[in-house]
Design an enzyme around this catalytic site. Structure first.
Site, PDB file in Angstrom:
ATOM      1  N   THR A   1       0.836  -1.311  -0.102  1.00  0.00           N
ATOM      2  CA  THR A   1      -0.003   0.007  -0.007  1.00  0.00           C
ATOM      3  C   THR A   1       1.066   1.282  -0.094  1.00  0.00           C
ATOM      4  O   THR A   1       1.567   1.366   1.065  1.00  0.00           O
ATOM      5  CB  THR A   1      -0.840   0.153   1.278  1.00  0.00           C
ATOM      6  OG1 THR A   1      -1.664  -1.190   1.201  1.00  0.00           O
ATOM      7  CG2 THR A   1      -1.879   1.061   1.148  1.00  0.00           C
TER       8      THR A   1
ATOM      9  N   GLU B   1      -3.697  -4.791  -2.925  1.00  0.00           N
ATOM     10  CA  GLU B   1      -3.895  -5.972  -2.260  1.00  0.00           C
ATOM     11  C   GLU B   1      -5.349  -5.506  -1.364  1.00  0.00           C
ATOM     12  O   GLU B   1      -5.212  -4.747  -0.126  1.00  0.00           O
ATOM     13  CB  GLU B   1      -3.010  -6.664  -1.720  1.00  0.00           C
ATOM     14  CG  GLU B   1      -3.673  -8.108  -1.273  1.00  0.00           C
ATOM     15  CD  GLU B   1      -4.243  -8.821  -2.081  1.00  0.00           C
ATOM     16  OE1 GLU B   1      -3.843  -9.066  -3.148  1.00  0.00           O
ATOM     17  OE2 GLU B   1      -5.515  -9.226  -1.815  1.00  0.00           O
TER      18      GLU B   1
ATOM     19  N   LEU C   1      -6.926  -8.107   0.542  1.00  0.00           N
ATOM     20  CA  LEU C   1      -7.304  -9.296   1.373  1.00  0.00           C
ATOM     21  C   LEU C   1      -7.357  -8.774   2.594  1.00  0.00           C
ATOM     22  O   LEU C   1      -7.041  -7.783   3.291  1.00  0.00           O
ATOM     23  CB  LEU C   1      -6.311 -10.202   1.289  1.00  0.00           C
ATOM     24  CG  LEU C   1      -4.779 -10.214   1.591  1.00  0.00           C
ATOM     25  CD1 LEU C   1      -4.452 -10.096   3.010  1.00  0.00           C
ATOM     26  CD2 LEU C   1      -3.920 -10.910   0.738  1.00  0.00           C
ATOM     27  N   ARG C   2      -8.254  -9.485   3.546  1.00  0.00           N
ATOM     28  CA  ARG C   2      -8.338  -9.321   5.052  1.00  0.00           C
ATOM     29  C   ARG C   2      -7.589 -10.458   5.707  1.00  0.00           C
ATOM     30  O   ARG C   2      -7.869 -11.673   5.604  1.00  0.00           O
ATOM     31  CB  ARG C   2      -9.800  -9.286   5.278  1.00  0.00           C
ATOM     32  CG  ARG C   2     -10.807  -8.236   4.897  1.00  0.00           C
ATOM     33  CD  ARG C   2     -12.069  -8.699   5.007  1.00  0.00           C
ATOM     34  NE  ARG C   2     -12.427  -9.925   4.369  1.00  0.00           N
ATOM     35  CZ  ARG C   2     -13.328 -11.054   4.681  1.00  0.00           C
ATOM     36  NH1 ARG C   2     -14.405 -10.321   5.383  1.00  0.00           N
ATOM     37  NH2 ARG C   2     -13.729 -11.911   3.943  1.00  0.00           N
TER      38      ARG C   2
ATOM     39  N   LEU D   1     -20.571  -1.958  10.266  1.00  0.00           N
ATOM     40  CA  LEU D   1     -21.378  -1.075  10.921  1.00  0.00           C
ATOM     41  C   LEU D   1     -21.245  -1.434  12.524  1.00  0.00           C
ATOM     42  O   LEU D   1     -22.120  -1.013  13.124  1.00  0.00           O
ATOM     43  CB  LEU D   1     -22.937  -1.313  10.682  1.00  0.00           C
ATOM     44  CG  LEU D   1     -23.147  -0.361   9.387  1.00  0.00           C
ATOM     45  CD1 LEU D   1     -24.639  -0.493   9.234  1.00  0.00           C
ATOM     46  CD2 LEU D   1     -22.817   1.007   9.299  1.00  0.00           C
TER      47      LEU D   1
ATOM     48  N   GLY E   1      -7.876  -1.376  14.641  1.00  0.00           N
ATOM     49  CA  GLY E   1      -6.473  -1.669  14.777  1.00  0.00           C
ATOM     50  C   GLY E   1      -5.766  -2.320  13.492  1.00  0.00           C
ATOM     51  O   GLY E   1      -6.309  -2.244  12.465  1.00  0.00           O
TER      52      GLY E   1
ATOM     53  N   CYS F   1      -2.988  -2.178   8.798  1.00  0.00           N
ATOM     54  CA  CYS F   1      -3.447  -1.394   7.736  1.00  0.00           C
ATOM     55  C   CYS F   1      -4.176   0.102   7.912  1.00  0.00           C
ATOM     56  O   CYS F   1      -3.903   1.047   7.824  1.00  0.00           O
ATOM     57  CB  CYS F   1      -4.347  -2.199   6.616  1.00  0.00           C
ATOM     58  SG  CYS F   1      -3.341  -3.608   6.028  1.00  0.00           S
TER      59      CYS F   1
ATOM     60  N   LYS G   1      -8.288  -8.433  15.879  1.00  0.00           N
ATOM     61  CA  LYS G   1      -9.394  -8.922  15.467  1.00  0.00           C
ATOM     62  C   LYS G   1      -9.299 -10.393  15.602  1.00  0.00           C
ATOM     63  O   LYS G   1      -8.428 -10.954  15.581  1.00  0.00           O
ATOM     64  CB  LYS G   1      -9.892  -8.309  14.362  1.00  0.00           C
ATOM     65  CG  LYS G   1      -9.053  -8.763  12.895  1.00  0.00           C
ATOM     66  CD  LYS G   1      -9.639  -8.334  11.327  1.00  0.00           C
ATOM     67  CE  LYS G   1      -8.859  -9.249  10.292  1.00  0.00           C
ATOM     68  NZ  LYS G   1      -9.388  -9.062   9.159  1.00  0.00           N
TER      69      LYS G   1
HETATM   70  P1  NAD Z   1       4.579  -7.769   6.803  1.00  0.00           P
HETATM   71  O1  NAD Z   1       5.336  -7.214   7.717  1.00  0.00           O
HETATM   72  O2  NAD Z   1       3.595  -9.018   7.245  1.00  0.00           O
HETATM   73  O3  NAD Z   1       5.454  -8.608   5.698  1.00  0.00           O
HETATM   74  C1  NAD Z   1       6.554  -7.837   5.189  1.00  0.00           C
HETATM   75  C2  NAD Z   1       7.554  -8.980   4.812  1.00  0.00           C
HETATM   76  O4  NAD Z   1       8.704  -8.263   3.869  1.00  0.00           O
HETATM   77  C3  NAD Z   1       8.601  -9.634   6.004  1.00  0.00           C
HETATM   78  O5  NAD Z   1       8.445 -10.946   6.122  1.00  0.00           O
HETATM   79  C4  NAD Z   1       9.923  -8.818   6.074  1.00  0.00           C
HETATM   80  O6  NAD Z   1      10.866  -9.861   6.568  1.00  0.00           O
HETATM   81  C5  NAD Z   1      10.127  -8.850   4.523  1.00  0.00           C
HETATM   82  N1  NAD Z   1      11.049  -7.916   3.895  1.00  0.00           N
HETATM   83  C6  NAD Z   1      11.181  -6.605   4.500  1.00  0.00           C
HETATM   84  N2  NAD Z   1      12.445  -6.075   3.745  1.00  0.00           N
HETATM   85  C7  NAD Z   1      12.660  -6.825   2.749  1.00  0.00           C
HETATM   86  C8  NAD Z   1      13.435  -6.929   1.591  1.00  0.00           C
HETATM   87  N3  NAD Z   1      14.304  -5.962   1.551  1.00  0.00           N
HETATM   88  N4  NAD Z   1      13.477  -7.897   0.820  1.00  0.00           N
HETATM   89  C9  NAD Z   1      12.709  -8.971   1.081  1.00  0.00           C
HETATM   90  N5  NAD Z   1      11.760  -8.912   1.917  1.00  0.00           N
HETATM   91  C10 NAD Z   1      11.833  -8.010   2.899  1.00  0.00           C
HETATM   92  O7  NAD Z   1       3.493  -6.903   5.949  1.00  0.00           O
HETATM   93  P2  NAD Z   1       2.072  -7.021   5.244  1.00  0.00           P
HETATM   94  O8  NAD Z   1       1.198  -6.964   6.309  1.00  0.00           O
HETATM   95  O9  NAD Z   1       2.294  -8.507   4.464  1.00  0.00           O
HETATM   96  O10 NAD Z   1       2.034  -5.888   4.370  1.00  0.00           O
HETATM   97  C11 NAD Z   1       2.844  -5.651   3.273  1.00  0.00           C
HETATM   98  C12 NAD Z   1       2.335  -4.328   2.394  1.00  0.00           C
HETATM   99  O11 NAD Z   1       1.008  -4.976   2.060  1.00  0.00           O
HETATM  100  C13 NAD Z   1       2.117  -3.307   3.227  1.00  0.00           C
HETATM  101  O12 NAD Z   1       2.194  -2.174   2.337  1.00  0.00           O
HETATM  102  C14 NAD Z   1       0.714  -3.245   3.644  1.00  0.00           C
HETATM  103  O13 NAD Z   1      -0.016  -1.960   4.084  1.00  0.00           O
HETATM  104  C15 NAD Z   1       0.153  -3.918   2.522  1.00  0.00           C
HETATM  105  N6  NAD Z   1      -1.115  -4.689   2.881  1.00  0.00           N
HETATM  106  C16 NAD Z   1      -1.468  -5.196   4.107  1.00  0.00           C
HETATM  107  C17 NAD Z   1      -2.484  -6.108   4.305  1.00  0.00           C
HETATM  108  C18 NAD Z   1      -2.689  -7.059   5.482  1.00  0.00           C
HETATM  109  O14 NAD Z   1      -3.877  -7.448   5.856  1.00  0.00           O
HETATM  110  N7  NAD Z   1      -1.514  -7.287   6.097  1.00  0.00           N
HETATM  111  C19 NAD Z   1      -3.437  -6.049   3.331  1.00  0.00           C
HETATM  112  C20 NAD Z   1      -3.459  -5.329   2.179  1.00  0.00           C
HETATM  113  C21 NAD Z   1      -2.441  -4.666   2.009  1.00  0.00           C
END
Ligand code: NAD
Length: 435
Positions: free
Chosen positions: A121, A149, A151-152, A251, A258, A261, A321
């Protein structure tokens, strides 16, 4: 197709595993060696329902691989998804250092036409930044795509496989065609893929999350107002939700949103607005209200007990959650900090997220083996997460074990009449106080 996913967190690992399940060959790259070793041994490093089964199936099918070596992965695929962290920086803006660092590395490593697909994001304009960093490192042709993405956590596999839409933002026809091929197994079963420019795609993600955070917060305000005027928010919610224009999802009132995201995305959109001279007044209020809402039950507990010093308070649920082990920005942590600062002794139980909380809070609190051990001699129980196991407790066991029959419910899990019939003091959100 051969695909590389950089970052194997909640988004990267789920996306990689599901893309493999759609028939692609996927190479997942992460800098965390321990995590990669675990995955190579067939172990899933996060808790996410259904993930393990799909993960193991695709490892066995030799479509899912793990490495810490980016260059190895890039050699065998020319579509590279970024699923990297974009945490809030000190000023609230999204920290793009992970995304831009990796973009630079990819620029140095590619040897043929490559598409970089950003799933993280990121604020409007990030695709441009990725392009310019890569251009400074290579003269080989490449395209950048924004593919946010939605996904939840807790439903991530289901959401990836049955999304309500796939958003693809790009300025390249060639990239659009490749993205169409990647998602063909989904569009073939009726999933809508919406093409747009990169900036609109990047903003779609922030606008969606900020809208949902606003919807939750609006309902929390209605709930707080219900308490003042004697209305019941559950009835109001059902009345409102039956209007199709409003819909009944998001709602549910409670103790704030929390997770990794909503809080960060609302913050980042406010900051992005400021950078171009636009004040998101609604979002500023949403953020402010949500911060207060997270600990709204603490003064209620204090009012009931008189003094929290030395009081034993039980907490049910630590995850932000249900159905996840994620505790990022969880209301539980804020409530616990507040209770501790007032001298309370806190004991908590969560079947999945407890290990993550131990890493943060250590022995500042105690941890129970199960939900009933947790309430032993407790002077109040706070229900923080809506896990299924908390939804139908044996109230007679609580009656026997608790020092005071007092429940402070941040998720409105229980029926008011039932709690009254068991003689509980019961404080929920936006509904009548039972005493
Ligand atoms: P996360 O922290 O769970 O995972 C990130 C991963 O990236 C970790 O495993 C970390 O070790 C790895 N990483 C860090 N630096 C790296 C590098 N240089 N090379 C390779 N790997 C590296 O994050 P997430 O929750 O999966 O979120 C990732 C992105 O997706 C964010 O921008 C988030 O806002 C977005 N997003 C998250 C969700 C969610 O529900 N978690 C949903 C939609 C979008």
């Amino acid at each position: 197709m051969n695909i590389t996913i950089v970052g194997t967190g909640y988004v990267g690992l789920v996306s990689g595993t599901c893309l493999a399940d759609l028939g692609h060959t996927v190479h997942c790259v992460d800098v965390n060696e321990e995590k990669v070793e675990m995955m190579k041994k067939g172990r899933v490093p996060i808790y996410e329902p259904q993930l393990e089964e799909v993960f193991l199936r695709n490892i066995r099918g030799e479509r899912l691989f793990f490495t810490t070596n980016l260059s190895e992965a890039i050699k065998v695929s020319n579509v590279i998804f970024l699923a990297l962290p974009t945490p809030p920086g000190e000023d609230g803006s999204a920290d793009l250092s992970y995304v831009l660092d990796v973009a630079g590395q990819i620029g140095e490593l590619i040897t043929e036409y490559t598409i970089v697909v950003n799933k993280s994001t990121v604020p409007v304009g990030t695709s441009e930044k990725v392009k310019s960093i890569m251009k400074s490192k290579t003269s080989i042709p490449f395209d950048v795509v924004s593919n946010p993405e939605f996904l939840r956590e807790g439903y991530a596999v289901e959401d990836f496989m049955n999304p309500e839409r796939v958003i693809v933002g790009s300025s390249s026809q060639r990239a659009f065609e490749v993205m169409d091929r990647i998602y063909l197994p989904l569009t073939n079963i009726g999933v809508t893929l919406i093409q747009m420019d990169e900036k609109s795609s990047e903003l779609t993600k922030y606008a969606s999350n900020s809208f949902l955070a606003t919807k939750i917060t609006f309902m929390n305000e209605i709930a707080n107002y219900c308490e003042k005027v004697g209305a019941d928010v559950d009835k109001v919610r059902m009345g409102m939700g039956s209007d199709e224009r409003i819909g009944n999802r998001f709602l549910f009132p409670g103790i704030g949103y929390g997770g990794s995201c909503f809080p960060k995305d609302v913050k980042a959109l406010i900051k992005s607005g400021k950078e171009v001279g636009y004040n998101f007044k609604i979002l500023e209020s949403v953020e402010e209200i949500n911060i207060k809402q997270k600990t709204i039950l603490v003064p209620e507990i204090e009012k009931y007990l008189g003094n929290l010093n030395g009081a034993k308070i039980a907490i049910w649920g630590l995850a932000f959650k249900e159905n996840t082990d994620d505790i990022r920005e969880a209301s539980s942590l804020e409530i616990i900090e507040k209770l501790l600062s007032k001298g309370a002794n806190v004991i908590a139980y969560d079947s999945i997220a407890m290990e993550n909380v131990k890493k943060v809070l250590g022995n500042k609190i105690s941890y129970a083996k199960n939900m009933y051990e947790c309430v032993e001699d407790a002077e109040a129980l706070v229900v923080v997460t809506e896990w299924g196991e908390f939804k139908n407790p044996h109230f007679d066991i609580l009656t026997k074990k608790m020092k005071n029959k007092a429940i402070f419910d941040g998720r409105n899990l229980y029926n008011l009449e039932e709690l009254a019939s068991h003689g509980f003091y019961y404080k929920s959100i936006g509904r009548k106080l039972i005493k």
